[in-house]
Design a protein around this motif. Structure first.
Motif, mmCIF file in Angstrom:
data_model
loop_
_atom_site.group_PDB
_atom_site.id
_atom_site.type_symbol
_atom_site.label_atom_id
_atom_site.label_comp_id
_atom_site.label_asym_id
_atom_site.label_seq_id
_atom_site.Cartn_x
_atom_site.Cartn_y
_atom_site.Cartn_z
ATOM 1 N N GLU A 64 -5.256 1.949 -8.373
ATOM 2 C CA GLU A 64 -5.377 3.270 -7.759
ATOM 3 C C GLU A 64 -6.836 3.532 -7.412
ATOM 4 O OE1 GLU A 64 -3.785 7.849 -8.480
ATOM 5 O OE2 GLU A 64 -3.871 6.420 -10.138
ATOM 6 N N ILE A 65 -7.078 3.870 -6.141
ATOM 7 C CA ILE A 65 -8.424 4.154 -5.673
ATOM 8 C C ILE A 65 -8.406 5.483 -4.931
ATOM 9 C CG2 ILE A 65 -8.972 1.702 -5.447
ATOM 10 C CD1 ILE A 65 -8.697 2.090 -2.425
ATOM 11 N N ARG A 66 -9.599 5.927 -4.563
ATOM 12 C CA ARG A 66 -9.747 7.207 -3.866
ATOM 13 C C ARG A 66 -10.544 6.992 -2.589
ATOM 14 N NH1 ARG A 66 -9.389 12.618 -4.619
ATOM 15 N NH2 ARG A 66 -11.028 13.918 -3.712
ATOM 16 N N HIS A 75 0.055 5.370 0.439
ATOM 17 C CA HIS A 75 -0.992 6.324 0.787
ATOM 18 C C HIS A 75 -0.529 7.750 0.526
ATOM 19 C CE1 HIS A 75 -4.054 4.055 3.423
ATOM 20 N NE2 HIS A 75 -3.384 3.184 2.699
ATOM 21 N N GLY A 109 -6.748 8.683 1.467
ATOM 22 C CA GLY A 109 -7.349 7.583 2.221
ATOM 23 C C GLY A 109 -6.773 7.487 3.624
ATOM 24 N N ASN A 151 -11.765 5.783 1.168
ATOM 25 C CA ASN A 151 -11.909 4.501 1.862
ATOM 26 C C ASN A 151 -13.239 3.856 1.478
ATOM 27 O OD1 ASN A 151 -10.168 6.392 3.730
ATOM 28 N ND2 ASN A 151 -9.660 4.306 4.329
ATOM 29 N N GLU A 162 0.831 -1.206 0.000
ATOM 30 C CA GLU A 162 0.000 0.000 0.000
ATOM 31 C C GLU A 162 0.864 1.254 0.000
ATOM 32 O OE1 GLU A 162 -3.728 0.438 2.277
ATOM 33 O OE2 GLU A 162 -3.108 -1.431 3.235
ATOM 34 N N ARG A 214 -3.572 4.819 -2.869
ATOM 35 C CA ARG A 214 -4.784 5.354 -2.245
ATOM 36 C C ARG A 214 -4.676 6.870 -2.163
ATOM 37 N NH1 ARG A 214 -7.066 1.146 2.144
ATOM 38 N NH2 ARG A 214 -8.917 2.299 1.493
#
Length: 350
Positions: A188-190, A97, A222, A192, A95, A219
């Motif tokens: 790749e996410i945005r 962040h 996040g 939580n 991960e 993230r």
């Protein structure tokens, strides 16, 4: 069935406690062959030296052998690699962040640096970058010219998959993580999202371990939460130093990309904060030490008014005080009344 479930949970709890005490991951504890539990539950039957009959209900958890050196991706920064117990795991979920959306560029730059290290050490296979439409709309796509100039990555080696929903992006990541035809997978996410819970990250981590390939989870903005990733790094951009020339540092220039790295989670549970610079010519990380950084400091915030400056200000000293800072002995200007309390001018009607 209930007794077996209770015993299973007991073994899991003991394994987590011993791994925490020893400073390692519970998954790295060795499990003998032929265990009645799952293969990932490490235990060893005990046999008493006085009684040849083995104890059937007594189990212990013991630490396994160290992983081979080639199982980790070394960044080149010795202190960071030592804190991570050898580096980032190659066949695992990791991960990265960014505390705020503005850190998305720093997170992406650091991960692309890791991709450059992976491609330089093995076959130059393609890399798949997965994200939702919201993520790419907010953070954008990497610049093709910069990929080659800074990281040595050809534009055709970096593939993108833009999914309309997070559920679709997770499905693509799970399917891609099991493929050995990819050098690495980036998801790749945005924020939580609820769909990216502990169960989902366990599936991603298991697929990466099975394929022997890294899966990087980026993230944006996040908060840290429980996941199956053995390593979590919190990244932000660090002030760039001046560009080095033959005559010395070039004043007013921008040098190599720099990253501030904080270890949020690791196999050794050792916290730490590091500042690394990416050398685009040698394609390696170099740690910025305190003494080297002190030679060329860059002020981030100006000194507060009416307070003593801790350092001598550069340039010529002017004969008049700065705006808003009255000289010693002068009286402060008379406070002005608010506009709505001023007296009306004579001759004007209400």
């Amino acid at each position: 069935m209930a007794t077996s479930a209770v015993a299973r949970e007991t073994v899991f709890a003991l394994r987590r406690q011993i791994a925490k005490i020893e400073g390692t991951l519970s998954e790295r504890l060795e499990a003998p062959a032929g265990s009645s539990f799952d293969a990932d539950v490490p235990r060893q039957s005990l046999a008493s030296s006085r009684n040849p009959t083995p104890a059937r209900n007594l189990t212990i958890v013991r630490r396994g052998l160290a992983a081979p050196p080639d199982a980790f991706l070394r960044t080149g920064a010795e202190r960071l690699d030592a804190a991570l117990s050898g580096g980032l795991p190659k066949a695992a979920l990791s991960e990265f962040h960014g505390a705020a959306t503005r850190d998305a560029g720093a997170v992406a730059g650091f991960v692309l640096s890791l991709i450059s290290l992976i491609l330089s050490q093995g076959p130059r296979l393609p890399v798949l970058w997965i994200g939702t439409s919201e993520v790419f709309r907010e953070a954008g796509f990497p610049y093709a010219g910069g990929l080659h100039a800074f990281f040595g990555i050809e534009p055709e080696q970096l593939l993108f998959s833009e999914a309309p929903r997070l559920l679709d992006a997770l499905w693509v990541a799970e399917e891609a993580a099991r493929m050995t035809a990819l050098a690495a997978v980036i998801l790749e996410i945005r924020g939580n999202p609820q769909r990216l819970d502990l169960t989902a990250t366990r599936r991603l981590h298991a697929r990466a371990q099975s394929a022997g390939r890294p899966l990087f989870l980026l993230r944006q903005a996040g908060e840290p939460e429980p996941t199956a990733a053995p390593v979590r790094l919190i990244l932000s951009a660090a002030p760039a130093a001046a560009r080095e020339t033959i005559a010395g540092p070039l004043a007013g220039s921008i040098g190599r990309p720099a990253f501030t790295i904080t270890i949020g989670k690791s196999r050794t549970a050792l916290p730490g904060k590091f500042t690394l610079e990416w050398n685009p010519d040698e394609r390696i990380f170099e740690e910025r030490r305190g003494e080297e950084w002190a030679k060329n400091p860059v002020p981030v915030v100006s000194t507060s008014r009416r307070r003593e400056d801790p350092a001598a200000a550069p340039g010529a000293v002017l004969a008049f005080p700065a705006v808003g800072s009255p000289a010693a002995g002068d009286q402060s200007p008379r406070p002005e009344r608010p506009a709505h309390r001023r007296p009306r001018r004579a001759g004007r009607s209400a």
